[in-house]
Design a protein around this motif. Structure first.
Motif, PDB file in Angstrom:
ATOM      1  N   MET A 321       0.821  -1.094   0.199  1.00  0.00           N
ATOM      2  CA  MET A 321       0.302   0.202  -0.213  1.00  0.00           C
ATOM      3  C   MET A 321       1.179   1.448  -0.005  1.00  0.00           C
ATOM      4  SD  MET A 321      -3.293  -0.897  -0.540  1.00  0.00           S
ATOM      5  CE  MET A 321      -3.683   0.291   0.469  1.00  0.00           C
ATOM      6  N   ASN A 322       1.478   1.595   0.949  1.00  0.00           N
ATOM      7  CA  ASN A 322       2.638   2.581   0.865  1.00  0.00           C
ATOM      8  C   ASN A 322       3.512   3.210  -0.675  1.00  0.00           C
ATOM      9  OD1 ASN A 322       1.884   3.187   2.942  1.00  0.00           O
ATOM     10  ND2 ASN A 322       4.258   2.657   4.216  1.00  0.00           N
ATOM     11  N   SER A 323       3.896   1.496  -1.354  1.00  0.00           N
ATOM     12  CA  SER A 323       4.013   2.048  -2.894  1.00  0.00           C
ATOM     13  C   SER A 323       3.224   2.427  -3.785  1.00  0.00           C
ATOM     14  CB  SER A 323       4.488   0.169  -2.978  1.00  0.00           C
ATOM     15  OG  SER A 323       5.680  -0.500  -2.784  1.00  0.00           O
ATOM     16  N   ALA A 324       1.833   1.758  -3.249  1.00  0.00           N
ATOM     17  CA  ALA A 324       0.658   2.470  -4.373  1.00  0.00           C
ATOM     18  C   ALA A 324       0.819   3.433  -4.075  1.00  0.00           C
ATOM     19  CB  ALA A 324       0.159   1.255  -4.553  1.00  0.00           C
ATOM     20  N   LYS A 332       0.921   6.937 -11.938  1.00  0.00           N
ATOM     21  CA  LYS A 332       1.251   5.819 -12.273  1.00  0.00           C
ATOM     22  C   LYS A 332       0.868   4.470 -11.903  1.00  0.00           C
ATOM     23  CE  LYS A 332       6.375   7.138 -12.029  1.00  0.00           C
ATOM     24  NZ  LYS A 332       7.857   6.601 -11.571  1.00  0.00           N
ATOM     25  N   TRP A 333       0.005   4.565 -12.776  1.00  0.00           N
ATOM     26  CA  TRP A 333      -1.461   3.899 -12.884  1.00  0.00           C
ATOM     27  C   TRP A 333      -1.140   2.895 -13.033  1.00  0.00           C
ATOM     28  CZ3 TRP A 333      -3.956   6.303  -9.442  1.00  0.00           C
ATOM     29  CH2 TRP A 333      -4.712   7.914  -9.565  1.00  0.00           C
ATOM     30  N   ASP A 334      -0.341   2.381 -14.218  1.00  0.00           N
ATOM     31  CA  ASP A 334       0.252   1.454 -14.732  1.00  0.00           C
ATOM     32  C   ASP A 334       0.576   0.310 -13.468  1.00  0.00           C
ATOM     33  OD1 ASP A 334       2.377   3.107 -15.356  1.00  0.00           O
ATOM     34  OD2 ASP A 334       3.045   1.515 -16.157  1.00  0.00           O
ATOM     35  N   LEU A 335       1.654   1.315 -12.647  1.00  0.00           N
ATOM     36  CA  LEU A 335       2.077   0.388 -11.204  1.00  0.00           C
ATOM     37  C   LEU A 335       1.436   0.452 -10.081  1.00  0.00           C
ATOM     38  CD1 LEU A 335       5.954   2.082 -11.871  1.00  0.00           C
ATOM     39  CD2 LEU A 335       5.266  -0.095 -12.600  1.00  0.00           C
ATOM     40  N   ALA A 336       0.061   1.456 -10.325  1.00  0.00           N
ATOM     41  CA  ALA A 336      -0.198   1.220  -9.159  1.00  0.00           C
ATOM     42  C   ALA A 336      -1.866   0.078  -8.687  1.00  0.00           C
ATOM     43  CB  ALA A 336      -1.141   2.706  -8.294  1.00  0.00           C
ATOM     44  N   LEU A 337      -2.646  -0.208  -9.943  1.00  0.00           N
ATOM     45  CA  LEU A 337      -3.369  -0.777  -9.753  1.00  0.00           C
ATOM     46  C   LEU A 337      -3.107  -1.903  -9.497  1.00  0.00           C
ATOM     47  CD1 LEU A 337      -6.307  -0.446 -10.879  1.00  0.00           C
ATOM     48  CD2 LEU A 337      -5.567  -1.381 -13.231  1.00  0.00           C
ATOM     49  N   PRO A 338      -1.834  -2.861 -10.612  1.00  0.00           N
ATOM     50  CA  PRO A 338      -1.570  -4.357 -10.005  1.00  0.00           C
ATOM     51  C   PRO A 338      -1.217  -4.274  -8.405  1.00  0.00           C
ATOM     52  CG  PRO A 338       0.339  -3.458 -11.318  1.00  0.00           C
ATOM     53  CD  PRO A 338      -0.896  -2.165 -11.166  1.00  0.00           C
ATOM     54  N   LEU A 339      -0.209  -3.657  -8.090  1.00  0.00           N
ATOM     55  CA  LEU A 339      -0.521  -3.169  -6.207  1.00  0.00           C
ATOM     56  C   LEU A 339      -1.614  -2.813  -5.084  1.00  0.00           C
ATOM     57  CD1 LEU A 339       2.859  -0.448  -6.382  1.00  0.00           C
ATOM     58  CD2 LEU A 339       3.147  -3.344  -5.682  1.00  0.00           C
ATOM     59  N   TRP A 340      -2.454  -2.683  -6.083  1.00  0.00           N
ATOM     60  CA  TRP A 340      -3.396  -2.273  -5.235  1.00  0.00           C
ATOM     61  C   TRP A 340      -4.293  -3.901  -5.819  1.00  0.00           C
ATOM     62  CZ3 TRP A 340      -4.784   2.868  -8.107  1.00  0.00           C
ATOM     63  CH2 TRP A 340      -4.599   3.999  -7.258  1.00  0.00           C
ATOM     64  N   LYS A 341      -4.315  -4.362  -6.072  1.00  0.00           N
ATOM     65  CA  LYS A 341      -4.945  -5.605  -7.029  1.00  0.00           C
ATOM     66  C   LYS A 341      -4.499  -7.059  -5.855  1.00  0.00           C
ATOM     67  CE  LYS A 341      -6.498  -4.795 -11.532  1.00  0.00           C
ATOM     68  NZ  LYS A 341      -6.905  -5.497 -12.871  1.00  0.00           N
ATOM     69  N   ILE A 355      -9.414   1.495  -5.977  1.00  0.00           N
ATOM     70  CA  ILE A 355      -9.210   0.918  -7.700  1.00  0.00           C
ATOM     71  C   ILE A 355     -10.516   1.527  -7.779  1.00  0.00           C
ATOM     72  CG2 ILE A 355      -9.701  -1.120  -8.743  1.00  0.00           C
ATOM     73  CD1 ILE A 355      -8.255  -2.350  -6.939  1.00  0.00           C
ATOM     74  N   ALA A 356     -12.177   0.782  -7.018  1.00  0.00           N
ATOM     75  CA  ALA A 356     -13.064   2.217  -7.933  1.00  0.00           C
ATOM     76  C   ALA A 356     -12.919   3.887  -7.603  1.00  0.00           C
ATOM     77  CB  ALA A 356     -13.822   1.814  -5.831  1.00  0.00           C
ATOM     78  N   LYS A 357     -12.125   3.884  -6.887  1.00  0.00           N
ATOM     79  CA  LYS A 357     -11.930   5.840  -7.339  1.00  0.00           C
ATOM     80  C   LYS A 357     -11.326   5.626  -8.829  1.00  0.00           C
ATOM     81  CE  LYS A 357     -10.808   7.546  -2.500  1.00  0.00           C
ATOM     82  NZ  LYS A 357      -9.606   7.471  -1.625  1.00  0.00           N
ATOM     83  N   TYR A 358     -10.043   4.942  -9.508  1.00  0.00           N
ATOM     84  CA  TYR A 358      -9.228   4.893  -9.871  1.00  0.00           C
ATOM     85  C   TYR A 358     -10.414   4.632 -11.476  1.00  0.00           C
ATOM     86  CZ  TYR A 358      -6.303   3.082 -13.896  1.00  0.00           C
ATOM     87  OH  TYR A 358      -6.120   3.329 -15.343  1.00  0.00           O
ATOM     88  N   LEU A 359     -11.482   3.215 -11.287  1.00  0.00           N
ATOM     89  CA  LEU A 359     -12.083   3.389 -12.099  1.00  0.00           C
ATOM     90  C   LEU A 359     -13.177   4.204 -12.361  1.00  0.00           C
ATOM     91  CD1 LEU A 359     -12.189  -0.257 -11.285  1.00  0.00           C
ATOM     92  CD2 LEU A 359     -11.193  -0.027 -13.292  1.00  0.00           C
ATOM     93  N   GLU A 360     -13.205   4.874 -11.342  1.00  0.00           N
ATOM     94  CA  GLU A 360     -14.780   6.041 -11.239  1.00  0.00           C
ATOM     95  C   GLU A 360     -14.470   7.267 -12.195  1.00  0.00           C
ATOM     96  OE1 GLU A 360     -17.254   8.388  -8.595  1.00  0.00           O
ATOM     97  OE2 GLU A 360     -16.292   7.604  -7.711  1.00  0.00           O
ATOM     98  N   HIS A 361     -13.014   8.020 -11.486  1.00  0.00           N
ATOM     99  CA  HIS A 361     -12.578   9.191 -11.781  1.00  0.00           C
ATOM    100  C   HIS A 361     -11.388   9.215 -13.275  1.00  0.00           C
ATOM    101  CE1 HIS A 361     -14.625  10.952  -8.268  1.00  0.00           C
ATOM    102  NE2 HIS A 361     -13.370   9.921  -7.721  1.00  0.00           N
ATOM    103  N   THR A 362     -10.896   8.262 -13.302  1.00  0.00           N
ATOM    104  CA  THR A 362     -10.070   8.330 -13.728  1.00  0.00           C
ATOM    105  C   THR A 362     -10.540   7.114 -15.235  1.00  0.00           C
ATOM    106  OG1 THR A 362      -8.140   8.246 -12.543  1.00  0.00           O
ATOM    107  CG2 THR A 362      -7.459   7.654 -14.939  1.00  0.00           C
ATOM    108  N   THR A 363     -11.029   5.947 -15.748  1.00  0.00           N
ATOM    109  CA  THR A 363     -11.043   5.170 -16.446  1.00  0.00           C
ATOM    110  C   THR A 363     -12.681   5.571 -17.274  1.00  0.00           C
ATOM    111  OG1 THR A 363     -11.404   3.580 -15.506  1.00  0.00           O
ATOM    112  CG2 THR A 363      -9.076   3.702 -16.315  1.00  0.00           C
TER     113      THR A 363
END
Length: 416
Positions: A321-324, A332-341, A355-363
């Motif tokens: 979580m600290n890395s993410a 750097k979403w391509d690095l953060a997303l796999p870490l959150w998963k 992850i929900a925030k990313y999918l709602e606001h970014t994609t």
């Protein structure tokens, strides 16, 4: 007619008092001479009077436990962790190590330091110098001697000295009508650094415990516990027996040596966190230190090593979580997303929400965002704390309603 004075003299009152006074003075002087001889000390004389000074040099080959005190380190990272001004560039021999022994453990106006232990590096090795007031009347002289010594250094290093030693000394300087050398003096409190480095490994971070566990040093039978020290000094003032004081000087000397040893170990741990000699839990702590300092790439590298090691799930979760968090900050979403998963697989509610925030606001992938919000809700329901459940449920349900509204608006727009 015989006077009252003559009668008192005839009764021996004056003579007896003089003898008792002379006897006390004689015992005090004898006790001070014995102490000076016992510790191989020397009397320091200045404008304010006298005090005792004891010096001992430890050569470069000396090892304090498993630590070689002459081992060089880069002090830059220690200065940064201590939040010293960015323009301060210290060498190890410009730091004055300090520890006091006092008349009480609680502080306050009536508490004074009767023994000030100092340590510093010289061309001959590491020197310990102890300033001692044989009588409270020698306090101004001892404090003046300390002022003279501090002029040779650029910073002071203590253990919990920001809360105890330095405020106490500042107060004693004021009460003696002197200007404290520590008012504007850069101060490194090693306790604050040890909490950042070794908090994952040790609940007890007292100097004595860490010198056992990290330096491999164990005190001899000369050691006296800290809580006994004030009474030993007061006993010396009363009976002038210097023998018990030798344990106090030993205690203070070892504190200074351990202070130096832990400083070297802290510097090495902070400078070379990926070394195979560094404990994995210490690596995790150092990664957080680097993260706080804004050294993102180094922190990510250390966290990555930690994730691959055999840590407990909570510790792995901390690293992930600290890395993410750093990847999110740099977008750097391509690095953060796999870490959150990966964190969600370990049961992290916060990871599901991120992850929900990313999918709602970014994609703008609202259906997927809703699914991750629901997963967070299910994890919350498994929590035992009712208060935490209610607080988090309110948060995710609000998010869920908002995402549903966005989905409906999107469908309505598409139909139009």
């Amino acid at each position: 007619m015989e006077s009252i004075s003559d009668r008192l003299k005839s009764l021996g009152v004056q003579k007896g008092f003089a003898k008792k006074s002379e006897s006390r003075d004689s015992r005090a002087q004898q006790g001070q001479r014995t102490l000076q001889s016992l510790l191989n000390g020397e009397v320091q004389t200045n404008f304010y009077g006298e005090s005792l000074s004891i010096r001992e040099v430890y050569p470069p080959e000396y090892r304090h436990g498993v630590t070689n005190l002459s081992h060089p380190i880069d002090t830059d990272v220690i200065c940064k962790v201590s939040r010293l001004a960015s323009d301060i560039n210290l060498q190890l021999d410009e730091i004055l190590f300090l520890d006091t022994e006092t008349s009480g453990l609680g502080g306050g106006t009536g508490t004074f330091a009767f023994l000030i232990g100092l340590g510093f590096y010289t061309g001959q090795g590491f020197q310990v110098q102890q300033l001692f007031m044989r009588d409270p009347s020698e306090e101004p002289s001892m404090l003046a001697e300390l002022i003279k010594i501090t002029t040779r250094f650029k910073a002071v290093l203590t253990y919990n000295g920001k809360s105890f030693d330095i405020p106490l000394l500042n107060n004693r300087y004021i009460l003696n009508g002197l200007t404290s050398p520590f008012i504007q003096y850069p101060h490194i409190d090693l306790l604050q650094i040890t909490r950042k480095i070794w908090s994952n490994r040790f609940d007890n971070r007292s100097l004595g415990h860490l010198e056992n566990q990290l330096l491999g040093f164990f005190r001899s039978g000369e050691e006296v516990p800290g809580w006994m020290i004030p009474q030993i000094y007061f006993d010396f003032l009363a009976d002038h027996n210097p023998i018990p004081l030798s344990g106090v000087f030993y205690h203070n000397k070892i504190d200074i040596l351990s202070l130096a040893g832990l400083t070297l170990l802290a510097g090495e741990t902070l400078s070379y966190p990926n070394s195979t000699d560094i404990h994995q839990l210490d690596q995790l702590s150092v990664a957080k230190v680097y993260q706080t300092l804004g050294r993102t790439e180094e922190a990510l590298s250390i966290y990555d090593q930690c994730i691959q090691k055999d840590l407990t799930p909570p510790q792995q979760l901390q690293a992930i979580m600290n890395s993410a968090e750093m990847c999110k900050r740099d977008r750097k979403w391509d690095l953060a997303l796999p870490l959150w998963k990966e964190a969600s697989r370990l049961g992290s509610i916060e990871a599901c929400i991120e992850i929900a925030k990313y999918l709602e606001h970014t994609t703008k992938e609202y259906d997927d965002a809703l699914a991750w919000t629901e997963k967070a809700r299910m994890l919350i329901l498994n929590q035992t704390s009712y208060y935490y459940q209610q607080m988090k449920l309110a948060e995710v349900e609000k998010r869920s309603r908002r995402i549903q509204q966005k989905t409906q608006r999107e469908k309505s727009t598409n139909n139009d």
